[in-house]
Design an enzyme around this catalytic site. Structure first.
Site, PDB file in Angstrom:
ATOM      1  N   GLY B 427      39.434  34.145  40.358  1.00 51.23           N
ATOM      2  CA  GLY B 427      39.214  32.847  41.000  1.00 51.23           C
ATOM      3  C   GLY B 427      40.349  32.343  41.872  1.00 51.23           C
ATOM      4  O   GLY B 427      40.331  31.193  42.286  1.00 51.23           O
ATOM      5  N   LYS B 429      41.323  33.421  44.973  1.00 48.82           N
ATOM      6  CA  LYS B 429      40.902  33.250  46.368  1.00 48.82           C
ATOM      7  C   LYS B 429      39.822  32.179  46.474  1.00 48.82           C
ATOM      8  O   LYS B 429      39.823  31.372  47.403  1.00 48.82           O
ATOM      9  CB  LYS B 429      40.378  34.576  46.917  1.00 48.82           C
ATOM     10  CG  LYS B 429      41.441  35.642  47.015  1.00 48.82           C
ATOM     11  CD  LYS B 429      40.903  36.909  47.622  1.00 48.82           C
ATOM     12  CE  LYS B 429      41.877  38.057  47.455  1.00 48.82           C
ATOM     13  NZ  LYS B 429      41.943  38.528  46.057  1.00 48.82           N
ATOM     14  N   ASP B 447      30.817  36.968  40.037  1.00 45.14           N
ATOM     15  CA  ASP B 447      31.495  38.185  39.610  1.00 45.14           C
ATOM     16  C   ASP B 447      30.583  38.965  38.685  1.00 45.14           C
ATOM     17  O   ASP B 447      29.829  38.384  37.902  1.00 45.14           O
ATOM     18  CB  ASP B 447      32.815  37.877  38.916  1.00 45.14           C
ATOM     19  CG  ASP B 447      33.723  39.092  38.914  1.00 45.14           C
ATOM     20  OD1 ASP B 447      34.532  39.219  39.843  1.00 45.14           O
ATOM     21  OD2 ASP B 447      33.592  39.931  38.014  1.00 45.14           O
ATOM     22  N   CYS B 548      42.404  45.780  48.091  1.00 41.56           N
ATOM     23  CA  CYS B 548      43.829  45.984  47.848  1.00 41.56           C
ATOM     24  C   CYS B 548      44.111  47.476  47.834  1.00 41.56           C
ATOM     25  O   CYS B 548      44.953  47.957  47.098  1.00 41.56           O
ATOM     26  CB  CYS B 548      44.279  45.324  46.566  1.00 41.56           C
ATOM     27  SG  CYS B 548      43.347  45.834  45.138  1.00 41.56           S
TER      28      CYS B 548
END
Lengths: 180, 835
Positions: B427, B429, B447, B548
């Site tokens: 949470g 972002k 999610d 990432c």
């Protein structure tokens, strides 16, 4: 997401009015759209009508949370206010207690507020009144219920309880799983 | 943020109290950078004026030499006559001679150059001074600008030279020769101007002479200065030589023998070897060992890197493909260090300045994260646990990596928008989005993992986010739940190769299968995210994709895939730093607009490795799935492979791609005959169709289909003749026949369903065979229409199609043979399942 029953609504508002008194009606009549209380698995959510409509498109099984959780009804049908309601309660609180920096940590670990940790208190706070606990730098850190009135506090023993612990922001860490 | 190089070594940064976190060391500059200034001194010594002067000097010298020659001639003549007289004049007279001149000489000397004597008096330097013994300034005037000195020295030399030889011609021979030497010295020194000032020192004999004579007149400090200068010069010389030696030595890296390789050495040795190999690879032509190929070096490097940094070979290979070796080592080194802790101010509850003040009061050492963010703070050290301060619990900030700010900044949410964060947990972002929207509009945080959604809820309540709905769906199903978002953020799950510092297990656990699984999921998620977005939104219609990971497979390739499958285009991310995304990677050639994406690396930006791409959706229409062949079929093959559980390894994949690219040309000569056959066959077919078209109107539909199927069947048969893979094609035949039968059995009412299927099938076929056909959807639609139109049109269209087929068959048959082989059976199976 279902509408609260008459009974539960009454219980909820009784509880809320303990902390914010007549300001309860400000939660309902808001300038930025209508807000309402909805219940999901005994938990009560405070949510704007607009967001509620969107949230209703989500299957209840997959909906985790919407809006702000205010607390939950226990199995004995009492309402327990959660720390998550602090965002809405703190601005409307009529009675406040400020704790000294040395006592902050104590309170955040779930202890009661002692006389030695008392920094300030609202004038003429009655006994057994719901209060919002603040740090000296005006950050709300939890709820409590006074065990003594302001007058009694003046003459209290340094180790005497001033306010009973109800909820504190340390719970975000301590009981993350049970909170939501 | 960022490391601070100690440019100013005199200033020592004081360390605060408390436990010291492991910090990144100061940046180490490469040797070249250290060496540079020295070179600069030498090469860049001359200013414009100096050059001009040097030119003038040369001119004068030339004149001087000429004059000298002329004078020498004259001198010889005169000398012989006067020598005897002069020999009587002894050295005791010398000083007289030097100070003034003998009477005879005085007359004509003064006549000749009254101006130059003046200059000589003003500026006494070098040889003439030594001789004249007048007050010497050269020592004390150490910082006299060299230029002036040089120029005047020149004048002097000229005058001195003239004067001297004239004197010499009057006086002794010794003096004469000495002066000539000096003149020569002067000439030499003129050649390299910067050295001029110390020239008298450099020539041993002269210098000593000078010293001896000067000693009497110089102050001790002046002497010391001269000595020091001499010493410095010597040192410089030695240093230069040494450097040359070093450079010469550097290239001596002996490639280790096999025995050396087999015997495990210490890690330090390996580290040294890595360094050596990197330097060798940096200048391979010069430094390589004879008989060793670059390949051998890189292989050795790969192994050494794997052992030194404990990666598995697969991941290291991929990393070597992404980075050049020098950068790779930097990246690996940076991946060992953890990035500095950063926090994001929750602008819903506080301001950054207030928060910084509050935290400093608690004994936290912090700094703003950089100019690019107004909410980020870097924590250097802290006396209290930063994740449990009352400020944290009160929701004034959240612990968040600096790189996590980037996708939200790229998304640039506006107030009152409806925004979706598809993979929201925990949470960070999503709450950043809410903070930027100032709790207006609606934020959906989704999610797939139910446990992790609890963290989202917790963070939202702590941070005071009230406009959010948290739900728990598989992201790929989200378009079925709710659509029409103004903006969508997809921070897709990935292998995490950018955050190795955080989770070192990535080094050893990832293999081709994991990556494949990841990017397949990412592709599906990205397509779902695009579907959720509303292109007609007045303010938005943007999708931000971030990971990432630094692998192009999970980044550029995924975006490239989405570009082909949906009506989206890439737009600038609005982040003014970061490196551009790859357009080329190995054999992949991505869409040129992928330059607009941004990559972030730990070694260059001091944040986690990250990738951000911003897409704008320009149409809600979802184009027909099979638009582009090369990539899609490859992907399909892979998808099926992964679905079946036997994911192809990297080599296999390479083989596949090679199949599509490499060997295509090899079978070409054999194929050249085939198209002709086909042509004939197709001509026959087209004849047939014409005939049939003439036959009857009623049987039109069926025949139409039949033709198509026949066509396909024929093609398939031809392929069997071409290729040995009978199995697959038998299957296709069977399926084709099965469909034939089915469709023949269908009544006219149920032909609709048949219609819907056949065009699709046809479409697929066409797309495989027709490269040039621009819009396959239109064709299939046309086909549907055709069935309801007049006979003639049908026949015409059929003809056209056959022609097209022929043409494209010629061109593409050779190209597409293999692909179609691999892809066809799969598609047929699919169609079979549908039917």
């Amino acid at each position: 997401m279902k509408v609260l029953s008459e009974d539960r609504t009454r219980i909820l508002f009784e509880k809320l009015s303990k902390y914010i008194g007549v300001n309860v009606k400000l939660l309902i009549d808001r300038p930025d759209g209508t807000y309402c209380f909805r219940e999901k698995k005994d938990r009560v959510y405070y949510i704007s009508e607009r967001l509620l409509q969107l949230a209703q498109t989500v299957n209840p099984d997959h909906l985790v949370s919407a809006g702000t959780c205010f607390g939950k009804f226990t199995k004995t049908n009492k309402f327990r206010l959660h720390i998550t309601a602090l965002t809405y309660i703190a601005p409307y609180a009529s009675y406040k207690i400020w704790v000294k920096p040395s006592a902050e940590q104590q309170f955040l670990y779930g202890h009661h507020v002692l006389k030695s940790g008392l920094g300030r208190i609202t004038e003429n706070t009655p006994k057994h009144q719901g209060v919002v606990i603040y740090t000296m730098s005006d950050i709300p850190i939890g709820f409590g219920i006074t065990s003594r009135s302001t007058a009694e506090c003046r003459h209290a023993d340094p180790l005497a309880n001033i306010a009973f612990h109800q909820a504190d922001i340390g719970e975000y860490i301590r009981s993350e799983d049970t909170l939501m | 943020m960022g490391r601070k190089a100690k440019f100013d070594e005199t200033k020592k940064v004081k360390k605060g109290p408390g436990r010291k976190a492991r910090k990144q060391p100061d940046p180490i500059f490469r040797k070249e950078l250290h060496v540079l200034p020295k070179f600069n001194q030498c090469s860049r010594g001359l200013s414009h004026r100096q050059k001009q002067r040097a030119a003038r000097r040369l001119k004068k010298k030339a004149q001087l030499v000429e004059k000298k020659k002329a004078a020498k001639q004259a001198k010889k003549n005169v000398n012989q006559e006067e020598k005897k007289e002069m020999s009587e004049d002894d050295i005791s007279n010398d000083e007289e001679v030097k100070g003034g001149f003998t009477d005879e000489n005085k007359e004509w000397l003064k006549l000749k150059k009254p101006t130059k004597t003046k200059s000589k008096v003003e500026k006494p330097v070098s040889e003439s001074d030594e001789e004249s013994g007048s007050e010497l300034d050269s020592g004390s005037g150490k910082e006299d600008s060299d230029d002036n000195e040089e120029v005047e020295e020149d004048n002097e030399k000229e005058s001195g030279g003239k004067e001297n030889y004239k004197v010499g011609k009057l006086d002794d021979l010794f003096e004469d020769s000495d002066n000539e030497n000096a003149g020569e010295n002067g000439l030499e020194s003129d050649d390299d101007a910067p050295k001029m000032a110390y020239d008298s020192d450099s020539s041993e004999g002269d210098g000593k002479d000078g010293d001896d004579k000067e000693d009497d007149d110089m102050l001790p400090i002046e002497k010391a200065n001269l000595k020091l200068k001499k010493k410095q010069k010597l040192n410089q010389k030695l240093a230069d030589e040494e450097m040359q030696l070093n450079i010469a030595k550097q290239d001596v890296f002996a490639f280790p023998t096999e025995e050396e390789l087999q015997n495990p050495t210490s890690l330090q040795d390996i580290h040294q070897r890595i360094k050596d190999i990197v330097t060798v690879l940096g200048d391979f032509n010069r430094l390589k060992q004879e008989g060793k190929s670059r390949c051998e070096y890189t292989e050795l490097l790969l192994k050494d890197l794997c052992t030194y940094y404990s990666y598995n070979e697969f991941l290291m290979e991929i990393l070597m493909q992404i980075f050049p070796v020098q950068e790779l080592v930097e990246f690996l080194e940076a991946s060992e260090m953890s990035r500095p802790v950063t926090i994001r101010t929750n602008s819903l509850k506080t301001r950054r300045r207030d928060l910084a003040q509050a935290l400093i009061n608690r004994g936290v050492n912090l700094d703003p994260v950089g100019k690019w963010s107004k909410v980020g703070l870097v924590i250097y050290s802290s006396t209290v646990p930063i994740g449990a301060t009352p400020e944290y619990l009160a929701g004034h900030y959240i612990l968040q990596g600096a790189s996590s700010f980037l996708p939200v900044m790229a998304l640039a949410p506006q107030e009152n928008e409806r925004i979706l964060d598809m993979c929201a947990a925990p949470g960070g972002k999503a709450s950043h989005i809410a903070a930027i929207m100032k709790n207006t509009g609606a934020l959906f945080a989704n999610d797939a993992n139910k446990d992790r959604t609890k963290a989202v809820v917790g963070n939202f309540h702590r941070l005071g986010v009230v406009n959010a709905v948290v739900c728990n769906y598989d992201g790929r199903q989200f378009p079925n739940v709710i659509k029409g978002f103004d903006r969508v953020l997809l921070d897709a799950p990935c292998t995490g190769t950018g955050v190795i510092a955080k989770d070192p297990s990535v080094k050893t656990t990832k293999d081709q299968k994991d990556i494949q699984r990841c990017f397949n999921l990412q592709r599906q998620l990205l397509l779902a995210a695009i579907d959720c977005c509303n292109a007609k939104s007045s303010t938005g219609g943007y999708i931000v994709y971030s990971t990432c990971s630094i692998l192009p497979e999970e980044n550029e390739w995924v975006v490239n895939h989405a570009l082909k499958r949906r009506n989206v285009k890439l737009v600038p991310t609005g982040l003014d730093f970061g490196t551009e995304g790859f357009v080329k990677y190995r054999h992949h050639r991505f869409h040129p607009s992928l330059k607009l994406t941004r990559r972030f690396y730990p070694h260059t930006h001091n944040m986690d490795g990250f990738f951000v791409a911003k897409l704008k959706k320009f149409s809600n229409v979802i184009p027909e799935p099979f638009k582009d062949e090369d990539d899609e079929e490859e992907v399909d093959g892979e998808k099926v492979a992964t679905e079946n559980g036997d994911a192809s390894t990297s080599e296999e994949k390479d083989d596949q791609t090679n199949k599509t690219n490499g060997p295509l040309k090899r079978p070409a000569p054999t194929d050249t005959k085939e198209p002709q056959k086909k042509k004939k066959a197709k001509e026959d077919k087209s004849d047939e169709t014409e005939e049939k078209a003439e036959v009857s109107v009623e049987g039109k539909k069926k025949k139409n289909k039949k033709n198509k199927q026949k066509g396909t069947a024929n093609e398939a048969q031809e392929k069997t003749s071409n290729v040995n893979e009978n199995l697959n094609i038998d299957k296709t035949d069977e399926t084709g026949k099965a469909q034939n039968e089915k469709q023949q059995n269908l009544s006219k009412d149920s032909t609709n369903s048949g219609n819907t299927q056949s065009p699709k099938k046809k479409g697929k076929k066409n797309k495989k065979n027709k490269n040039k056909q621009p819009n396959p959807t239109i064709v299939s639609k046309n086909e549907q229409n055709v069935t309801e139109k007049v006979q003639l049109e049908v026949s015409k269209k059929l003809k056209n199609k056959m022609k097209k087929k022929k043409k494209i068959g010629q061109i593409n048959n050779k190209n597409k043979n293999k692909e179609t082989k691999s892809a066809k059976p799969i598609q047929k199976f699919k169609t079979k399942n549908k039917s």
